[in-house]
Write an enzyme that holds these catalytic residues in place. Structure first.
Site, PDB file in Angstrom:
ATOM      1  N   ALA A  22       0.807  -1.225   0.000  1.00 54.41           N
ATOM      2  CA  ALA A  22       0.000   0.000   0.000  1.00 54.41           C
ATOM      3  C   ALA A  22       0.839   1.273   0.000  1.00 54.41           C
ATOM      4  O   ALA A  22       0.430   2.296  -0.570  1.00 54.41           O
ATOM      5  CB  ALA A  22      -0.917   0.014   1.215  1.00 54.41           C
ATOM      6  N   ILE A  25       8.180   0.790   0.213  1.00 51.74           N
ATOM      7  CA  ILE A  25       8.922  -0.067  -0.711  1.00 51.74           C
ATOM      8  C   ILE A  25       7.983  -0.973  -1.489  1.00 51.74           C
ATOM      9  O   ILE A  25       8.137  -1.184  -2.698  1.00 51.74           O
ATOM     10  CB  ILE A  25       9.965  -0.894   0.076  1.00 51.74           C
ATOM     11  CG1 ILE A  25      11.049   0.032   0.644  1.00 51.74           C
ATOM     12  CG2 ILE A  25      10.565  -2.000  -0.786  1.00 51.74           C
ATOM     13  CD1 ILE A  25      11.960  -0.621   1.656  1.00 51.74           C
ATOM     14  N   CYS A  71      -5.199  -8.134   3.227  1.00 52.89           N
ATOM     15  CA  CYS A  71      -4.604  -9.381   3.703  1.00 52.89           C
ATOM     16  C   CYS A  71      -3.583  -9.075   4.785  1.00 52.89           C
ATOM     17  O   CYS A  71      -2.649  -8.299   4.569  1.00 52.89           O
ATOM     18  CB  CYS A  71      -3.934 -10.115   2.552  1.00 52.89           C
ATOM     19  SG  CYS A  71      -3.089 -11.633   3.049  1.00 52.89           S
ATOM     20  N   SER A 146      16.890  -6.924   4.959  1.00 56.91           N
ATOM     21  CA  SER A 146      17.389  -5.614   5.387  1.00 56.91           C
ATOM     22  C   SER A 146      18.882  -5.746   5.618  1.00 56.91           C
ATOM     23  O   SER A 146      19.400  -6.868   5.752  1.00 56.91           O
ATOM     24  CB  SER A 146      16.712  -5.200   6.703  1.00 56.91           C
ATOM     25  OG  SER A 146      17.461  -4.203   7.381  1.00 56.91           O
ATOM     26  N   TYR A 159      14.089  -7.051  15.575  1.00 52.60           N
ATOM     27  CA  TYR A 159      14.011  -6.741  14.133  1.00 52.60           C
ATOM     28  C   TYR A 159      15.202  -7.369  13.432  1.00 52.60           C
ATOM     29  O   TYR A 159      15.052  -8.005  12.382  1.00 52.60           O
ATOM     30  CB  TYR A 159      14.013  -5.225  13.937  1.00 52.60           C
ATOM     31  CG  TYR A 159      13.892  -4.780  12.502  1.00 52.60           C
ATOM     32  CD1 TYR A 159      15.034  -4.491  11.749  1.00 52.60           C
ATOM     33  CD2 TYR A 159      12.650  -4.621  11.901  1.00 52.60           C
ATOM     34  CE1 TYR A 159      14.935  -4.071  10.431  1.00 52.60           C
ATOM     35  CE2 TYR A 159      12.539  -4.194  10.576  1.00 52.60           C
ATOM     36  CZ  TYR A 159      13.698  -3.921   9.855  1.00 52.60           C
ATOM     37  OH  TYR A 159      13.605  -3.505   8.541  1.00 52.60           O
ATOM     38  N   LYS A 163      15.143 -10.320  10.418  1.00 54.99           N
ATOM     39  CA  LYS A 163      15.738 -10.121   9.095  1.00 54.99           C
ATOM     40  C   LYS A 163      16.869 -11.124   8.833  1.00 54.99           C
ATOM     41  O   LYS A 163      17.061 -11.564   7.699  1.00 54.99           O
ATOM     42  CB  LYS A 163      16.210  -8.687   8.943  1.00 54.99           C
ATOM     43  CG  LYS A 163      15.043  -7.666   8.967  1.00 54.99           C
ATOM     44  CD  LYS A 163      13.999  -7.966   7.889  1.00 54.99           C
ATOM     45  CE  LYS A 163      12.908  -6.916   7.836  1.00 54.99           C
ATOM     46  NZ  LYS A 163      11.911  -7.124   6.768  1.00 54.99           N
TER      47      LYS A 163
HETATM   48  N1  NAI Z   1      12.563   1.644   5.417  1.00 52.28           N
HETATM   49  C1  NAI Z   1      13.745   1.061   5.565  1.00 52.28           C
HETATM   50  O1  NAI Z   1      14.772   1.705   5.928  1.00 52.28           O
HETATM   51  C2  NAI Z   1      13.910  -0.387   5.274  1.00 52.28           C
HETATM   52  C3  NAI Z   1      12.820  -1.252   5.258  1.00 52.28           C
HETATM   53  N2  NAI Z   1      13.035  -2.575   5.039  1.00 52.28           N
HETATM   54  C4  NAI Z   1      11.912  -3.516   4.981  1.00 52.28           C
HETATM   55  O2  NAI Z   1      11.128  -3.174   3.838  1.00 52.28           O
HETATM   56  C5  NAI Z   1       9.790  -3.659   4.013  1.00 52.28           C
HETATM   57  C6  NAI Z   1       8.820  -2.548   3.703  1.00 52.28           C
HETATM   58  O3  NAI Z   1       9.041  -1.550   4.658  1.00 52.28           O
HETATM   59  P1  NAI Z   1       8.792   0.001   4.364  1.00 52.28           P
HETATM   60  O4  NAI Z   1       8.216   0.191   3.003  1.00 52.28           O
HETATM   61  O5  NAI Z   1      10.018   0.731   4.738  1.00 52.28           O
HETATM   62  O6  NAI Z   1       7.709   0.276   5.494  1.00 52.28           O
HETATM   63  P2  NAI Z   1       6.299   1.021   5.475  1.00 52.28           P
HETATM   64  O7  NAI Z   1       5.885   1.059   6.909  1.00 52.28           O
HETATM   65  O8  NAI Z   1       6.388   2.274   4.700  1.00 52.28           O
HETATM   66  O9  NAI Z   1       5.347   0.021   4.662  1.00 52.28           O
HETATM   67  C7  NAI Z   1       5.067  -1.252   5.174  1.00 52.28           C
HETATM   68  C8  NAI Z   1       3.747  -1.711   4.579  1.00 52.28           C
HETATM   69  O10 NAI Z   1       3.481  -3.020   5.082  1.00 52.28           O
HETATM   70  C9  NAI Z   1       2.144  -3.060   5.562  1.00 52.28           C
HETATM   71  N3  NAI Z   1       1.977  -4.049   6.613  1.00 52.28           N
HETATM   72  C10 NAI Z   1       2.420  -3.972   7.884  1.00 52.28           C
HETATM   73  N4  NAI Z   1       2.042  -5.060   8.577  1.00 52.28           N
HETATM   74  C11 NAI Z   1       1.343  -5.843   7.721  1.00 52.28           C
HETATM   75  C12 NAI Z   1       0.699  -7.098   7.834  1.00 52.28           C
HETATM   76  N5  NAI Z   1       0.650  -7.739   9.004  1.00 52.28           N
HETATM   77  N6  NAI Z   1       0.098  -7.604   6.739  1.00 52.28           N
HETATM   78  C13 NAI Z   1       0.112  -6.942   5.567  1.00 52.28           C
HETATM   79  N7  NAI Z   1       0.701  -5.748   5.386  1.00 52.28           N
HETATM   80  C14 NAI Z   1       1.307  -5.211   6.463  1.00 52.28           C
HETATM   81  C15 NAI Z   1       1.868  -1.662   6.062  1.00 52.28           C
HETATM   82  O11 NAI Z   1       0.465  -1.407   6.124  1.00 52.28           O
HETATM   83  C16 NAI Z   1       2.560  -0.828   4.998  1.00 52.28           C
HETATM   84  O12 NAI Z   1       1.722  -0.578   3.902  1.00 52.28           O
HETATM   85  C17 NAI Z   1       9.741  -4.158   5.467  1.00 52.28           C
HETATM   86  O13 NAI Z   1       9.881  -5.567   5.469  1.00 52.28           O
HETATM   87  C18 NAI Z   1      10.955  -3.519   6.119  1.00 52.28           C
HETATM   88  O14 NAI Z   1      11.432  -4.269   7.211  1.00 52.28           O
HETATM   89  C19 NAI Z   1      14.297  -3.093   4.824  1.00 52.28           C
HETATM   90  C20 NAI Z   1      15.385  -2.268   4.829  1.00 52.28           C
HETATM   91  C21 NAI Z   1      15.262  -0.853   4.984  1.00 52.28           C
HETATM   92  C1  LIG Z   2      16.036   1.715  13.026  1.00 52.06           C
HETATM   93  C2  LIG Z   2      15.914   0.769  11.874  1.00 52.06           C
HETATM   94  C3  LIG Z   2      15.648   1.507  10.594  1.00 52.06           C
HETATM   95  C4  LIG Z   2      15.421   0.900   9.462  1.00 52.06           C
HETATM   96  C5  LIG Z   2      15.423  -0.590   9.375  1.00 52.06           C
HETATM   97  C6  LIG Z   2      15.952  -1.048   8.077  1.00 52.06           C
HETATM   98  O1  LIG Z   2      15.734  -2.412   7.912  1.00 52.06           O
HETATM   99  C7  LIG Z   2      17.400  -0.741   7.902  1.00 52.06           C
HETATM  100  O2  LIG Z   2      17.781  -0.003   7.051  1.00 52.06           O
HETATM  101  C8  LIG Z   2      18.321  -1.343   8.771  1.00 52.06           C
HETATM  102  C9  LIG Z   2      19.647  -1.084   8.627  1.00 52.06           C
HETATM  103  C10 LIG Z   2      20.430  -1.801   9.533  1.00 52.06           C
HETATM  104  C11 LIG Z   2      21.772  -1.760   9.546  1.00 52.06           C
HETATM  105  C12 LIG Z   2      22.324  -2.599  10.566  1.00 52.06           C
HETATM  106  C13 LIG Z   2      23.572  -2.862  10.697  1.00 52.06           C
HETATM  107  C14 LIG Z   2      24.496  -2.476   9.678  1.00 52.06           C
HETATM  108  C15 LIG Z   2      25.659  -3.043   9.781  1.00 52.06           C
HETATM  109  C16 LIG Z   2      26.688  -2.771   8.754  1.00 52.06           C
HETATM  110  O3  LIG Z   2      27.458  -1.705   9.176  1.00 52.06           O
HETATM  111  C17 LIG Z   2      27.474  -4.040   8.525  1.00 52.06           C
HETATM  112  C18 LIG Z   2      26.548  -5.117   8.226  1.00 52.06           C
HETATM  113  C19 LIG Z   2      26.644  -5.864   7.188  1.00 52.06           C
HETATM  114  C20 LIG Z   2      27.781  -5.787   6.231  1.00 52.06           C
HETATM  115  C21 LIG Z   2      27.556  -6.842   5.182  1.00 52.06           C
HETATM  116  C22 LIG Z   2      28.765  -6.987   4.359  1.00 52.06           C
HETATM  117  O4  LIG Z   2      29.405  -5.942   4.063  1.00 52.06           O
HETATM  118  O5  LIG Z   2      29.081  -8.134   4.045  1.00 52.06           O
END
Ligand code: NAI
Ligand SMILES: CC/C=C\C[C@H](O)C(=O)/C=C/C=C/C=C\C=C\[C@@H](O)C/C=C\CCC(=O)O
Length: 265
Positions: A22, A25, A71, A146, A159, A163
């Site tokens: 929705a 990402i 869902c 992540s 978290y 992941k």
């Molecule tokens: N924003 C970031 O820095 C990062 C996010 N991620 C991952 O990316 C994915 C998407 O996250 P974002 O777009 O950042 O977050 P967001 O919060 O903007 O979007 C998440 C979406 O998932 C939906 N959602 C949450 N719980 C749900 C459930 N039980 N069933 C169905 N839908 C559900 C929400 O309603 C929302 O539309 C997540 O798995 C998050 O952990 C990974 C790395 C970086």
């Molecule tokens: C507060 C959380 C915000 C967003 C969550 C989202 O999933 C996200 O972006 C999380 C980032 C987390 C980073 C965590 C640790 C990062 C560690 C790095 O400095 C090293 C880790 C991996 C290196 C892998 C490699 O180089 O082989």
């Protein structure tokens, strides 16, 4: 070279399901798949936002190219119903993006249920429709992990655990599928920080670790923020490249890198 199809027709005829589609990402993944001619079913618990996305993309790509279904990935019953509706409506599932996720160190059991168990539930139910051994036509699953799936995020132990679990499950599932002949590839993306709702008001999401929000905010400042489109393009790469199975793609502001892991042999 004679192109039989334009680059933007590459996923014509393919049916994709994206969870958490929705906003953020997931929305970007859905839009990118539509831009490449896939038909996309968007699953989310945010009805208003999900329906708004479908209304918007329908204007751009026509009727019957996108469908929103409410869902909750915490419910196997709802996942089964959504995937069956997808098959009944469009004839099958070729692509699954298990993207739904939350960050909440207070409600850590919910975080596990959504982020890790939701990916397992989605994959296992999708296999019932995609597995070539049970009448499916194969396909690809891309799981949103992540950077916290590769390294510890000090302020978010649970978290981080979810992941890491997504990365491990994806790699093991990819191997099981290849050895078994399911015809379903499984890959994961590991984005660093991305500008979405998830990273807003971080301190309120850290529970007992809220005192560590400065360290996290500093990391964000140091690394910069990815855009959702940058992440969605990486998902498209894993969908389109049929050599990718069991691959883990780390996505940083400064570029992308496939992660190599210790050999288990
Ligand atoms: N924003 C970031 O820095 C990062 C996010 N991620 C991952 O990316 C994915 C998407 O996250 P974002 O777009 O950042 O977050 P967001 O919060 O903007 O979007 C998440 C979406 O998932 C939906 N959602 C949450 N719980 C749900 C459930 N039980 N069933 C169905 N839908 C559900 C929400 O309603 C929302 O539309 C997540 O798995 C998050 O952990 C990974 C790395 C970086
Ligand atoms: C507060 C959380 C915000 C967003 C969550 C989202 O999933 C996200 O972006 C999380 C980032 C987390 C980073 C965590 C640790 C990062 C560690 C790095 O400095 C090293 C880790 C991996 C290196 C892998 C490699 O180089 O082989």
């Amino acid at each position: 070279m004679l192109r039989l199809t334009s680059p933007k027709m590459a996923l014509d005829g393919k049916i994709a399901v994206v969870t958490g589609a929705a906003v953020g990402i997931g929305e970007a993944i859905a839009r990118t798949l539509l831009q490449n001619s896939a038909t996309v079913v968007l699953l989310d618990v945010n009805d208003a936002a999900g329906k708004a996305v479908v209304e918007d993309v329908t204007k751009q790509y026509g009727e019957d190219k996108a469908l929103f279904l409410r869902c909750n990935v915490e419910s196997e019953e709802q996942i089964k119903a959504a995937f069956q509706k997808t098959v009944d409506t469009f004839g099958g599932i070729d692509i699954l993006c298990n993207n739904a996720g939350i960050l909440n160190e207070s409600e850590w059991e919910k975080t596990v249920s959504v982020n890790l168990l939701g990916v397992v539930r989605g994959t296992y139910v999708a296999l019932q429709h995609m597995n070539k051994l049970t009448g499916g036509r194969g396909g690809v699953v891309v799981n949103t992990a992540s950077m916290a799936g590769l390294g510890p995020l000090v302020s978010c132990p649970v978290y981080t655990a979810t992941k890491h679990g997504v990365v491990g499950f994806t790699r093991a599932m990819a191997a099981a599928s290849a050895v078994s002949g399911y015809g379903v590839r499984c890959n994961a993306i590991c984005p660093h920080f991305v500008q979405t709702d998830l990273i807003t008001n971080i301190k309120s999401k850290l529970g007992q670790f809220s005192h560590l929000d400065d360290a996290t905010n500093q990391m964000m400042e140091n690394t910069g923020l990815l855009t959702v489109s940058e992440v969605a393009e990486s998902v498209l790469e894993l969908v389109m490249d049929e050599t990718k199975n069991g691959d883990v793609l780390m996505i940083l502001k400064q570029g992308k890198q496939y992660i190599t892991f210790p050999s288990m042999q």
